[in-house]
Write an enzyme that holds these catalytic residues in place. Structure first.
Site, mmCIF file in Angstrom:
data_model
loop_
_atom_site.group_PDB
_atom_site.id
_atom_site.type_symbol
_atom_site.label_atom_id
_atom_site.label_comp_id
_atom_site.label_asym_id
_atom_site.label_seq_id
_atom_site.Cartn_x
_atom_site.Cartn_y
_atom_site.Cartn_z
ATOM 1 N N ASP A 53 34.863 43.815 47.519
ATOM 2 C CA ASP A 53 35.422 43.074 46.387
ATOM 3 C C ASP A 53 36.946 43.126 46.391
ATOM 4 O O ASP A 53 37.619 42.105 46.216
ATOM 5 C CB ASP A 53 34.893 43.647 45.065
ATOM 6 C CG ASP A 53 33.378 43.648 45.013
ATOM 7 O OD1 ASP A 53 32.769 42.998 45.874
ATOM 8 O OD2 ASP A 53 32.822 44.301 44.123
ATOM 9 N N GLY A 66 31.450 41.977 34.039
ATOM 10 C CA GLY A 66 30.094 42.475 34.282
ATOM 11 C C GLY A 66 29.149 41.413 34.800
ATOM 12 O O GLY A 66 27.939 41.500 34.600
ATOM 13 N N SER A 102 36.430 43.685 37.903
ATOM 14 C CA SER A 102 37.071 45.010 38.016
ATOM 15 C C SER A 102 37.987 45.071 39.231
ATOM 16 O O SER A 102 39.125 45.555 39.139
ATOM 17 C CB SER A 102 36.050 46.127 38.168
ATOM 18 O OG SER A 102 34.922 45.895 37.437
ATOM 19 N N GLU A 105 38.546 53.028 42.301
ATOM 20 C CA GLU A 105 37.240 52.794 41.669
ATOM 21 C C GLU A 105 36.264 53.926 42.024
ATOM 22 O O GLU A 105 35.495 54.377 41.179
ATOM 23 C CB GLU A 105 36.678 51.435 42.108
ATOM 24 C CG GLU A 105 35.402 51.122 41.386
ATOM 25 C CD GLU A 105 35.232 49.662 41.015
ATOM 26 O OE1 GLU A 105 36.197 48.875 41.105
ATOM 27 O OE2 GLU A 105 34.116 49.311 40.616
ATOM 28 N N TYR A 110 23.543 51.571 41.044
ATOM 29 C CA TYR A 110 24.318 51.349 42.261
ATOM 30 C C TYR A 110 24.432 52.652 43.065
ATOM 31 O O TYR A 110 24.159 52.684 44.268
ATOM 32 C CB TYR A 110 25.708 50.827 41.880
ATOM 33 C CG TYR A 110 26.544 50.387 43.047
ATOM 34 C CD1 TYR A 110 26.550 49.062 43.463
ATOM 35 C CD2 TYR A 110 27.319 51.298 43.753
ATOM 36 C CE1 TYR A 110 27.311 48.655 44.544
ATOM 37 C CE2 TYR A 110 28.088 50.906 44.835
ATOM 38 C CZ TYR A 110 28.082 49.582 45.222
ATOM 39 O OH TYR A 110 28.827 49.187 46.293
ATOM 40 N N ASP A 134 28.210 46.646 52.401
ATOM 41 C CA ASP A 134 29.610 47.018 52.673
ATOM 42 C C ASP A 134 29.830 48.522 52.618
ATOM 43 O O ASP A 134 30.853 49.006 53.095
ATOM 44 C CB ASP A 134 30.595 46.267 51.742
ATOM 45 C CG ASP A 134 30.472 46.636 50.288
ATOM 46 O OD1 ASP A 134 29.418 47.143 49.854
ATOM 47 O OD2 ASP A 134 31.459 46.424 49.551
ATOM 48 N N GLY A 146 29.160 40.219 38.105
ATOM 49 C CA GLY A 146 29.001 40.219 39.556
ATOM 50 C C GLY A 146 30.045 39.390 40.276
ATOM 51 O O GLY A 146 29.914 39.110 41.465
ATOM 52 N N LEU A 147 31.109 38.990 39.547
ATOM 53 C CA LEU A 147 32.176 38.210 40.198
ATOM 54 C C LEU A 147 33.444 39.043 40.388
ATOM 55 O O LEU A 147 34.536 38.512 40.589
ATOM 56 C CB LEU A 147 32.476 36.942 39.381
ATOM 57 C CG LEU A 147 31.302 35.973 39.220
ATOM 58 C CD1 LEU A 147 31.681 34.785 38.344
ATOM 59 C CD2 LEU A 147 30.793 35.477 40.581
ATOM 60 N N SER A 148 33.294 40.355 40.274
ATOM 61 C CA SER A 148 34.372 41.297 40.615
ATOM 62 C C SER A 148 35.585 41.243 39.693
ATOM 63 O O SER A 148 36.731 41.287 40.158
ATOM 64 C CB SER A 148 34.834 41.112 42.068
ATOM 65 O OG SER A 148 33.798 41.423 42.919
#
Ligand code: GLA
Length: 399
Positions: free
Chosen positions: A172, A122, A128, A160, A221, A31, A124-126
Site C-alpha cells: 500500500d 476502512g 492509512s 504501521e 490480518y 506482499d 480497503g483503498l489504503s
C-alpha cells in the site's frame, strides 16, 4: 470542496502534500509472503497542508472528523498528546511516521498541519498508507533531506508495523508513493523490483464500496500472517532452500500440503496459488489478453473467500452481481478484506450501465447502498511549497 476546508483550517500554510489511495488488481495477501502484487494509485487522495512550528510540537487538525490533537516530537514513544491522554487513532499514523523517521536519523520539523481526504476510511483503498506517505513526503520536503520513494514507503510501513501495530506488507505504501498515471505497478515484494503495466484504454477499473466497514481487521490480518509464517516454517523442513511462500511452486505445495494443520494449509494454499496467478496474469495483461486476466480476478475472489476466508457476504454479492452484468470481465474483493470494496474490470462502453445496475442489484440484495465509481489511475505522492494566495486551485482540486 476539499481545498476550501483546508484553507480555512490553515490559511497560512507553507507546504502541501498529496498522496493517493490504491486499488489492487491482483496479488492479495502475498506482499508479506514475498509474492508479486499489481496495485495502482487512484485519484482519491489525502491532502495535507502544513506550516513549521517554532517549538517541538506537532499540532494536527483532521478536517473531515473535526478533531485536533497536539503531541511532542520528544515523546512520541508514549503515543500520548500533550495532556498525557492517548492520541486519537488517526494521529498514530503521522506520529508513527515521525517516530520512525527520527529513529532513522531524519530530522522531523515541528508543524501545524491540517488534512482532508476523499479516500473512504476502512474500505480497503489504503487511506492509512496514504496518510503515512503524505506526512512522510511532507516532512521530507520541509526538512530538505532526500529519500527514495521506495525508502519512504518502507519507513511508512515500519511506522504501521511497529507504531500502529498492524503487521502489513509494503504494497500500500509502495503504491501510494510510486503510482504512475494510467499504469499498474507490477511489484515484486521480495526483490523490491517493479515495472509499469499499462491499463488497457478500452476498459475501466470500477470500484464498488460495500459500505460495510472492516471489523477485527487488525487481529484477523495478524492471524493470517501468523498462519503463513507457521506454514513456511513447516515447509522449510522439507524445502530448506525456500525463503518465502512465494518460492513454493503449486505442484510442490500439493505434495507437502498434508504436513500442515488444516487451517494453515488453506491459508498457505491461497498464498502459493495467488503468487502463481499474479505471475501468469501479468503476462496475459501485457499480451493484451484482458479477458483471461479478468477470469483470474474471479479466481482470486474465490480463493480469498474459501481459502483465506477474508470475504464477507456483501462482497460476495457484489462479485456475483458484477459477474452477471454485461461488459464486466473480472471482479473480486480488493485489499485486506473483512469489508470494504470490490474492484471490477469493465468494458469502457458498458461502464455507465454497469454502475447503475450494480448499485441497484446490491441494494435489492442487501438493503444497503454501494458507492460505485469508475476510477482514474493517478500518480504517486507529491509534496511542495504552498501559498494559498498564489495557488492554482482548480488544478489542485482535480488532483
Ligand atoms: C492490506 C495491507 C497490505 C496487503 C493487503 C492484502 O492492505 O496493508 O500490505 O497485505 O492488505 O493484500
Amino acid at each position: 470542496m476539499m481545498l476550501k476546508a483546508l484553507r480555512t483550517a490553515l490559511p497560512d500554510a507553507e507546504y502541501m502534500a498529496i498522496a493517493p489511495g490504491r486499488v489492487n488488481l491482483l496479488g492479495e495477501h502475498v506482499d508479506y509472503n514475498g509474492g508479486a502484487v499489481l496495485p495502482a494509485a487512484i485519484h482519491r487522495t489525502i491532502k495535507v497542508t502544513a506550516k513549521p512550528n517554532s517549538n517541538r510540537l506537532v499540532e494536527l487538525h483532521a478536517v473531515d472528523l473535526d478533531e485536533s490533537t497536539i503531541f511532542s516530537l520528544d515523546q512520541l514513544a508514549l503515543k500520548q498528546d500533550i495532556h498525557d491522554m492517548p492520541m486519537p487513532g488517526w494521529a498514530q499514523y503521522p506520529a508513527g511516521v515521525a517516530h520512525v523517521l527520527q529513529s532513522h536519523g531524519y530530522p522531523v520539523t515541528p508543524i501545524r498541519a491540517a488534512f482532508t481526504s476523499n479516500i473512504p476510511m476502512g474500505s480497503g483503498l489504503s487511506s492509512s498508507a496514504a496518510l503515512e506517505v503524505a506526512f512522510g513526503a511532507l516532512w521530507q520536503e520541509i526538512g530538505g533531506w532526500s529519500l527514495s520513494r521506495l525508502m519512504l514507503a518502507r519507513l511508512c510501513q515500519e511506522a504501521e508495523n511497529l507504531y500502529v501495530g498492524v503487521n502489513c506488507g509494503l504494497m500500500d505504501q509502495f503504491a501510494s508513493a510510486n503510482g504512475v498515471e494510467g499504469h499498474a505497478l507490477y511489484f515484486n515484494t521480495h526483490t523490491l523490483d517493479y515495472h509499469l503495466v499499462p491499463i488497457p484504454d478500452d476498459y475501466w477499473i470500477v470500484i464498488a464500496d460495500s459500505n460495510v466497514r472492516r471489523k477485527l481487521t487488525h487481529s484477523g490480518y495478524n492471524d493470517r500472517r501468523a498462519a503463513c509464517e507457521e506454514a513456511l516454517a513447516i515447509l522449510q523442513k522439507d524445502l530448506p532452500q525456500i525463503r518465502t511462500l512465494a518460492d513454493v511452486p503449486p505442484d510442490v505445495f500439493d505434495q507437502l500440503a498434508g504436513n500442515l494443520p488444516p487451517i494453515v494449509e488453506k491459508r498457505a494454499r491461497h498464498v502459493v496459488e495467488e503468487c502463481d496467478r499474479v505471475n501468469r496474469a501479468v503476462i496475459l495483461l501485457e499480451a493484451g489478453d484482458v479477458r483471461a486476466f479478468g477470469s483470474l480476478m474471479f479466481e482470486t475472489h474465490r480463493s480469498l473467500r474459501d481459502l483465506y476466508e477474508v470475504s464477507i457476504p456483501e462482497l460476495d454479492r457484489l462479485v456475483e452481481l458484477a459477474a452477471s452484468l454485461p461488459g464486466c470481465i473480472g471482479a473480486r474483493l480488493t485489499g485486506a478484506g473483512f469489508g470494504g470494496c470490490t474492484v471490477n474490470l469493465v468494458e469502457a462502453s458498458a461502464t455507465e450501465e454497469f454502475i447503475t445496475r450494480l448499485k441497484l442489484g446490491y441494494s435489492m440484495a442487501t438493503d444497503r447502498t454501494a458507492d460505485v465509481f469508475a476510477c482514474r489511475v493517478s500518480r504517486g505522492v507529491d509534496a511542495y511549497p504552498w501559498n494559498w494566495n498564489t495557488a492554482r486551485m482548480e488544478v489542485e482540486e482535480s488532483g
